[in-house]
Design an enzyme around this catalytic site. Structure first.
Site, mmCIF file in Angstrom:
data_model
loop_
_atom_site.group_PDB
_atom_site.id
_atom_site.type_symbol
_atom_site.label_atom_id
_atom_site.label_comp_id
_atom_site.label_asym_id
_atom_site.label_seq_id
_atom_site.Cartn_x
_atom_site.Cartn_y
_atom_site.Cartn_z
ATOM 1 N N GLY A 44 -56.204 15.674 -37.356
ATOM 2 C CA GLY A 44 -55.004 14.795 -37.359
ATOM 3 C C GLY A 44 -53.887 15.795 -37.692
ATOM 4 O O GLY A 44 -52.600 15.236 -37.197
ATOM 5 N N GLU A 52 -51.797 17.359 -44.692
ATOM 6 C CA GLU A 52 -52.782 16.191 -44.049
ATOM 7 C C GLU A 52 -51.675 15.513 -43.162
ATOM 8 O O GLU A 52 -50.417 15.355 -43.464
ATOM 9 C CB GLU A 52 -53.138 15.071 -45.303
ATOM 10 N N ASP A 69 -54.421 7.569 -46.844
ATOM 11 C CA ASP A 69 -54.284 6.300 -46.811
ATOM 12 C C ASP A 69 -55.207 5.653 -48.191
ATOM 13 O O ASP A 69 -54.426 5.235 -49.068
ATOM 14 C CB ASP A 69 -55.300 5.979 -45.437
ATOM 15 N N ARG A 123 -53.317 11.702 -29.731
ATOM 16 C CA ARG A 123 -52.841 12.630 -30.493
ATOM 17 C C ARG A 123 -51.873 13.505 -29.796
ATOM 18 O O ARG A 123 -51.153 13.982 -30.746
ATOM 19 C CB ARG A 123 -54.105 13.643 -30.721
HETATM 20 P P1 5GP Z 1 -58.274 8.350 -46.311
HETATM 21 O O1 5GP Z 1 -59.417 8.898 -46.714
HETATM 22 O O2 5GP Z 1 -56.995 8.375 -47.296
HETATM 23 O O3 5GP Z 1 -58.497 6.778 -46.465
HETATM 24 O O4 5GP Z 1 -58.062 8.431 -44.749
HETATM 25 C C1 5GP Z 1 -57.479 9.440 -44.524
HETATM 26 C C2 5GP Z 1 -57.634 9.779 -43.090
HETATM 27 O O5 5GP Z 1 -58.045 8.641 -42.308
HETATM 28 C C3 5GP Z 1 -56.535 10.375 -42.420
HETATM 29 O O6 5GP Z 1 -56.755 11.782 -42.594
HETATM 30 C C4 5GP Z 1 -56.702 10.020 -41.109
HETATM 31 O O7 5GP Z 1 -57.672 11.019 -40.181
HETATM 32 C C5 5GP Z 1 -57.331 8.779 -41.369
HETATM 33 N N1 5GP Z 1 -56.273 7.609 -41.036
HETATM 34 C C6 5GP Z 1 -55.957 6.821 -42.194
HETATM 35 N N2 5GP Z 1 -54.832 6.224 -41.696
HETATM 36 C C7 5GP Z 1 -54.693 6.292 -40.557
HETATM 37 C C8 5GP Z 1 -53.982 5.761 -39.516
HETATM 38 O O8 5GP Z 1 -53.000 4.713 -39.602
HETATM 39 N N3 5GP Z 1 -54.049 6.106 -38.113
HETATM 40 C C9 5GP Z 1 -55.036 6.981 -37.759
HETATM 41 N N4 5GP Z 1 -54.916 7.415 -36.525
HETATM 42 N N5 5GP Z 1 -55.775 7.858 -38.626
HETATM 43 C C10 5GP Z 1 -55.615 7.159 -40.119
HETATM 44 MG MG MG Z 2 -56.917 13.339 -41.405
#
Ligand code: 5GP
Ligand code: MG
Length: 175
Positions: A45, A99, A103, A165
């Site tokens: 990402g 990053e 999220d 992407r």
């Molecule tokens: P976390 O572990 O913080 O919940 O999620 C982080 C990862 O989830 C990010 O690096 C990304 O790859 C994916 N992610 C989180 N939110 C989104 C979003 O709104 N859209 C997309 N495409 N990927 C997300």
């Molecule tokens: Mg990511």
């Protein structure tokens, strides 16, 4: 805009993205002037963010990438697997993790734990997007491009099941 079975609407333009990426790079140039930071981009990402950020980094520094996986579809599973580890030794280095989005914070927490084991001099996080309302961990995010609501985004490196992407702007899922 359509990807697979979903509709998305424009949310952040390329122009605004590049403005904030430049601002973050300038903050890093200021904070890390004599520290030769090691940037660790998180694939897939963060590839666009890393590229545009590094173009605006003017201090001596290195960049490497790691690959992790946590999302399937549009919901975070809260579990993270490591696909490609760190190639550059991190011991004694000032690390800046790059990053695309923080999220729940589980991915970044996992990365911090993994990198701490190598005894770096410091570790901080730079993320293009941050969803403060979704955060389930107590990680500190030092550099943020944009704070956004807890909605699903695509474009500028972010995907929906592998698609999107390549988009220059960021779009959000239309509900
Ligand atoms: P976390 O572990 O913080 O919940 O999620 C982080 C990862 O989830 C990010 O690096 C990304 O790859 C994916 N992610 C989180 N939110 C989104 C979003 O709104 N859209 C997309 N495409 N990927 C997300
Ligand atoms: Mg990511």
């Amino acid at each position: 805009m359509h990807l697979i079975d979903k509709t998305f609407e424009p949310f952040i333009s390329e122009e605004k993205i590049l403005q904030q990426v430049k601002r973050v790079a300038q903050e890093i140039n200021h904070d890390y002037t004599h520290l030769n930071p090691l940037f660790v981009g998180v694939l897939n990402g963060a590839f666009m963010f890393a590229a545009d950020l590094l173009k605006n980094v003017t201090i001596p520094s290195e960049v490497t990438f790691i690959k992790v996986k946590s999302y399937e579809g549009i919901q975070s599973k809260g579990q993270v697997s490591n696909l490609i580890g760190l190639e550059t030794p991190a011991e004694g280095r000032h690390i800046v993790i790059l990053e695309d989005i923080v999220d729940s914070g589980h991915t970044i927490q996992h990365l911090l734990k993994m990198l701490q084991e190598q005894h770096p001099a410091s570790i901080h996080i730079a993320t293009l997007l941050f969803k403060p309302q979704s955060l389930q961990t107590d990680v500190q995010v030092k550099y943020v491009g944009f704070e956004i609501p807890p909605q699903f985004m695509v474009g500028y490196g972010l995907d929906y099941n592998g698609q999107g992407r390549n988009l220059r702007d960021i779009y959000r899922l239309k509900t």
